[in-house]
Design an enzyme around this catalytic site. Sequence first.
Site, short mmCIF file in Angstrom:
data_model
loop_
_atom_site.label_atom_id
_atom_site.label_comp_id
_atom_site.label_asym_id
_atom_site.label_seq_id
_atom_site.Cartn_x
_atom_site.Cartn_y
_atom_site.Cartn_z
N GLU A 214 1.20 -75.27 51.33
CA GLU A 214 2.11 -75.62 52.42
C GLU A 214 1.90 -77.10 52.70
O GLU A 214 0.93 -77.50 53.34
CB GLU A 214 1.82 -74.76 53.66
CG GLU A 214 1.94 -73.26 53.42
CD GLU A 214 3.33 -72.82 52.97
OE1 GLU A 214 4.28 -73.64 53.04
OE2 GLU A 214 3.48 -71.68 52.53
N CYS A 248 4.26 -81.01 60.37
CA CYS A 248 4.82 -81.18 59.03
C CYS A 248 6.31 -80.89 58.97
O CYS A 248 7.01 -81.39 58.09
CB CYS A 248 4.06 -80.31 58.03
SG CYS A 248 4.05 -78.55 58.43
#
Length: 470
Positions: A214, A248
């Site tokens: 991720e 993010c």
Amino acid sequence: MKQKKLEQVLQIQREAYFSDPIETYETRIQALIQLKRMILDNQDAICNAIELDFGCRPKEETQVAEILMVLAEIKATLKELKYWMKPQRRTNNWLLFPGLKNRVIPQPLGVVGIIVPWNFPLNLSLLPLVSVFAAGNRAMIKMSENSMHLAQLLSKITPLYFPNDKLSMIIETGDVGPRFSALPFDHLIFTGSTDTGRKVMENAAKNLTPVTLELGGKCPAIITENFPLKKAVERILYVKQFNAGQICTSVDYVFVPQSHLERFVDMAKTIAPHLVPDITSVGYTSIINDQAYSRIVDTVAEAEAAGCRIVALSDQFPDAAIRKYPLTLIIDPPVRGLAIEEREIFGPLLLVRTYSDKQQVIKYIQPKPWPLAIYPFTKDISLADFYIDQLMSGGVTVNDALIHVAQHDLPFGGVGASGMGHYHGHEGFLTFSKLRPVSYQSRFSLVRLFYPPYSSSFRRLFRLLMRFFN
């Protein structure tokens, strides 16, 4: 922690897995309930530890983005787990009919390693752990060196709820990360930067350890002419101020119609002070450390020197002592190659680009590494679909940002440079399970028709079958 100690913990967990390779439904449910108890019993201490790690972070942000998110995932998983664990019936190859039964059986992989970043340290350690436990696995979690207070707290309380052969918390001491990622896990999940993700994948490859990565990337928002501008600005700035932009999936840059630019700037100047009335208050998160703060300062300085228009959305100046930086717009860089364009911002800076035609947006974004998310703002569903079709990304929220990440029943994950693999909900259960195909043969099997020696009868049968498939 020394390499030998890491290997010992892994061996303890692997031996426990070998002694009980298929955890029962009841055992998995109990593990999830224990995880819930650990959070609820220690939620104040968790919030305090995370605030100490940041220097300043609103308790409310931790409650919403970390504690509630994990509790919601646990609740939804408890509801669905029995269904997820059921063997799936699959159809038979009719050539082998009758009698054969096919099933796909989800089974635990074994021991899963979880490498956690600092920006949402509870969320990004325990959310994947929910999926890991639901699938019947054991886990080792390595926390970030920037989350030392939380890591020490979790290391202290975890043994009160779980034996070491089920869950072990690993504290970063400076060089643990590379050695941790090189352990022969049955699966490894890493959340963090793309550059570090490459190193993690390289280490894991030596053991052929499957990975879920991720990562990050530059996530764009696209405001179209038909969408209410004030609503778009408010939603984007809310996301941008949350955790001081250290997310993010935050909006990294936004495309604004050329004709709307000045209205966008004026609205941002009006809305930002309502969202962040005082950057020095406890209601606005600090940048995580001095190095990250300096990077943000340098990014703005470089853009300004290159001739960018810089718009601070606060009357307050940046404060290095408490690592607070105001929401700031950087508008239409006149040159290419600046850090604001090339690097993930991970802070309260918003790059603003103007456009006059949707193809400009496509031509700018398509050649770049695929982002973790895109955010089209439009009333025209066909236009939203156009951007979704033309611009690959890990996920999408239409007419807002971040919302898709908070949906239990949607998989979360990147694509290309923004990551690989998924977790959350059912997809998380599948990621940490082996979907094991099993065929059950009956007493009477037509496979005997294909045994050698190959006679004229076999050849006639083969010609008949070929006519059927033609």
